[in-house]
Write an enzyme that holds these catalytic residues in place. Sequence first.
Site, PDB file in Angstrom:
ATOM      1  N   SER A 102       0.840  -1.189   0.000  1.00 30.07           N
ATOM      2  CA  SER A 102       0.000   0.000   0.000  1.00 30.07           C
ATOM      3  C   SER A 102       0.887   1.255   0.000  1.00 30.07           C
ATOM      4  O   SER A 102       1.661   1.454  -0.937  1.00 30.07           O
ATOM      5  CB  SER A 102      -0.965  -0.063   1.188  1.00 30.07           C
ATOM      6  OG  SER A 102      -2.000   0.875   1.082  1.00 30.07           O
ATOM      7  N   ASP A 105     -10.292  -4.147  -5.069  1.00 29.71           N
ATOM      8  CA  ASP A 105      -9.653  -3.269  -4.083  1.00 29.71           C
ATOM      9  C   ASP A 105     -10.258  -1.866  -4.198  1.00 29.71           C
ATOM     10  O   ASP A 105     -10.097  -1.208  -5.229  1.00 29.71           O
ATOM     11  CB  ASP A 105      -8.144  -3.225  -4.335  1.00 29.71           C
ATOM     12  CG  ASP A 105      -7.368  -2.560  -3.200  1.00 29.71           C
ATOM     13  OD1 ASP A 105      -7.944  -1.679  -2.528  1.00 29.71           O
ATOM     14  OD2 ASP A 105      -6.202  -2.916  -2.999  1.00 29.71           O
ATOM     15  N   HIS A 126      -8.450  -4.884  -0.506  1.00 30.65           N
ATOM     16  CA  HIS A 126      -7.144  -4.329  -0.149  1.00 30.65           C
ATOM     17  C   HIS A 126      -6.373  -5.221   0.820  1.00 30.65           C
ATOM     18  O   HIS A 126      -5.222  -4.956   1.129  1.00 30.65           O
ATOM     19  CB  HIS A 126      -7.341  -2.934   0.463  1.00 30.65           C
ATOM     20  CG  HIS A 126      -6.101  -2.095   0.460  1.00 30.65           C
ATOM     21  ND1 HIS A 126      -5.420  -1.764  -0.688  1.00 30.65           N
ATOM     22  CD2 HIS A 126      -5.404  -1.518   1.486  1.00 30.65           C
ATOM     23  CE1 HIS A 126      -4.376  -1.016  -0.377  1.00 30.65           C
ATOM     24  NE2 HIS A 126      -4.335  -0.861   0.929  1.00 30.65           N
TER      25      HIS A 126
END
Length: 198
Positions: free
Chosen positions: A102, A152, A183
């Site tokens: 991320s 996501d 995610h």
Amino acid sequence: MTDYILRETKGTPGAPLVFTFHGTGGDETQFHSLAEQLWPGAQVVSPRGDVSENGMARYFRRTGEGVYDMEDLAKRRAAMAIFVRSKIEETGAQRVIALGYSNGANIAAAVAFENPDIFTDVIAMHPLIPWTPAPQPGLATTRWLITAGERDPICPAPLTKSLLDYLRAQDAEVTEHWHPGGHELVQSELAAIQANML
């Protein structure tokens, strides 16, 4: 040079140098042990992001979900590159691996776009690159693994595909791995790392 709070494991001579970069709200422990397990004997360096967003550590500022402060990103990217190079010089490592998730994947990618010689391998899990990087022929010598969730909500699939297209246009060696979720990190992503990046 930025003095990051970090966790560091000394490696054996000639072993890879692995940098781990946590997601928003994570810290230097999030992926450190994983890297030690994946690359036994490696030098592992895990810096904590030095930006606080509502008490959560990040590597650069943003003004909203998916909206980056590009000026701050440029500054933090440059500082991280200096830090990474100092560790490369210190260890003399020939193989330098970035593993990020991320926000951590985003800082690793941003550093690599500007410094294509800095990492030999980049593992970017659920990256979000909402801009088009400039052409970078030096990336042709790098290997990338991009992992992502098909649904996501934070890192939309079309933007992940744009990143894959960009990297392939630079002649980087690229492997992609998708899972059907969002995610969250799942076991198949670890399997993809083990299959492609060890």
